[in-house]
Design an enzyme around this catalytic site. Structure first.
Site, PDB file in Angstrom:
ATOM      1  N   LYS A 216       0.831  -1.215   0.000  1.00 57.75           N
ATOM      2  CA  LYS A 216       0.000   0.000   0.000  1.00 57.75           C
ATOM      3  C   LYS A 216       0.863   1.261   0.000  1.00 57.75           C
ATOM      4  CE  LYS A 216      -3.828  -2.379   2.289  1.00 57.75           C
ATOM      5  NZ  LYS A 216      -3.183  -3.712   2.406  1.00 57.75           N
ATOM      6  N   ARG A 217       1.867   1.273  -0.859  1.00 54.09           N
ATOM      7  CA  ARG A 217       2.800   2.388  -0.918  1.00 54.09           C
ATOM      8  C   ARG A 217       2.184   3.578  -1.663  1.00 54.09           C
ATOM      9  NH1 ARG A 217       4.733  -0.110   2.804  1.00 54.09           N
ATOM     10  NH2 ARG A 217       6.886  -0.838   2.868  1.00 54.09           N
TER      11      ARG A 217
END
Length: 307
Positions: A106-107
């Site tokens: 979930k960058r």
């Protein structure tokens, strides 16, 4: 090969199940933990080695029944450097067995920082006089769209260069998701995200008709799942929420195209720790066999609602 086309082939060969390697420490087979504690003491290295061995046994047991895995980075990051080495080892081990590996990190960020994330996970890193392929070299990465288009474009550009994939958080499976994702305007926020992803991913549509830039859509919101599939036919879905989060398997019938393609379904704890259903199996012996049985069960169940 285009990432979405690889996913489509994988679904046709194995089915849509993605097994999540989320190694909750408290659920790891006790016999493996005790073995590592005996050799290395109660250390980060022992925990990381227990994670690695557990993952390898599961991957060996599933490799002819499942074609995709999703690795949740949090469980590796919390173990520090030893955990990150376990992550690298797991990625390589899985890819050597032929799995498609999705890294759930979930960058997100903007500008050069987003580019650094994208190059580090998906493509390559250049330096004066040379270039190195991504250290992590995963097949796909999950990213957060909260910063808008300029937080997505660097990831999309690097994924395109390397024939990798991206899954953008859209309609997530958690209970409080509607707090932000249902904020209304001309469109709800999650619909705006889907439209943005659809537009940005148009150049990465493969022969399958799907884009390599997909979205995360929870099985816990079946009406929204149906809406998104109807209105965004080119988007590949990564679907969490089945299993421990109690998402309805029957809702998956609305996630796929008529030919059974277009979505992959993640199940984590209910597969890899299936041995815990037997309350008498305190040590965890044979956990990999139980994981395989549960994975085969889910593949068969998913096909019931796809075909």
């Amino acid at each position: 090969m285009n990432f979405a086309d690889r996913i489509s082939r994988c679904i046709q060969e194995f089915g849509p199940l993605v097994v999540g390697l989320d190694p909750h420490i408290e659920y790891l087979p006790r016999f493996i933990l005790e073995q590592e504690f005996k050799e290395k003491g109660k250390t980060w290295e022992a925990l990381a080695r227990a994670v690695t061995l557990t993952n390898q046994k599961i991957l060996d047991a599933l490799h002819d029944a499942v074609g995709m895995i999703k690795i949740q980075m949090a469980f590796y990051e919390m173990l520090g450097i030893p955990g990150m080495l376990a992550l690298k080892s797991t990625i390589e081990y899985a890819q050597n067995l032929g799995y498609i590996v999705i890294l759930d990190g979930k960058r997100n960020d903007i500008s050069s920082t987003a580019l650094a994330y994208a190059q580090g996970y998906l493509s390559s890193v250049s330096f004066p006089g040379g270039q190195l392929e991504s250290f992590w070299k995963v097949d796909a990465l999950t990213i957060n769209p909260y910063l808008g288009e300029d937080g997505l474009i660097p990831f999309i550009g690097e994924a395109d260069k390397a024939d990798r994939g991206i899954f953008v958080l859209c309609r997530t499976s958690n209970k409080s998701a509607p707090t932000l994702q249902d904020v209304d305007g001309p469109d709800k926020v999650y619909i705006k995200v889907a439209k943005m992803v659809e537009t940005l991913g148009e150049k990465m549509i493969g022969e399958s008709g799907f884009s390599s830039i997909g979205i995360v859509v929870g099985a816990t919101y079946p009406d929204d799942l149906k809406y998104l599939r109807t209105n965004f036919p080119s988007l590949l879905f990564l679907i969490p929420g089945v299993g421990a989060q109690k998402g309805d398997i029957k809702s998956l019938a609305n996630a796929f195209r008529d030919d059974g393609l277009g979505a992959i379904v993640n199940v984590s704890r209910n597969v890899i720790f299936a041995y815990r259903e037997d309350l008498n199996n305190v040590s965890g012996e044979g956990f990999e066999k139980k994981a395989r049985e549960k994975a085969v069960y889910y593949q068969e169940r998913f096909w019931e609602f796809i075909r």
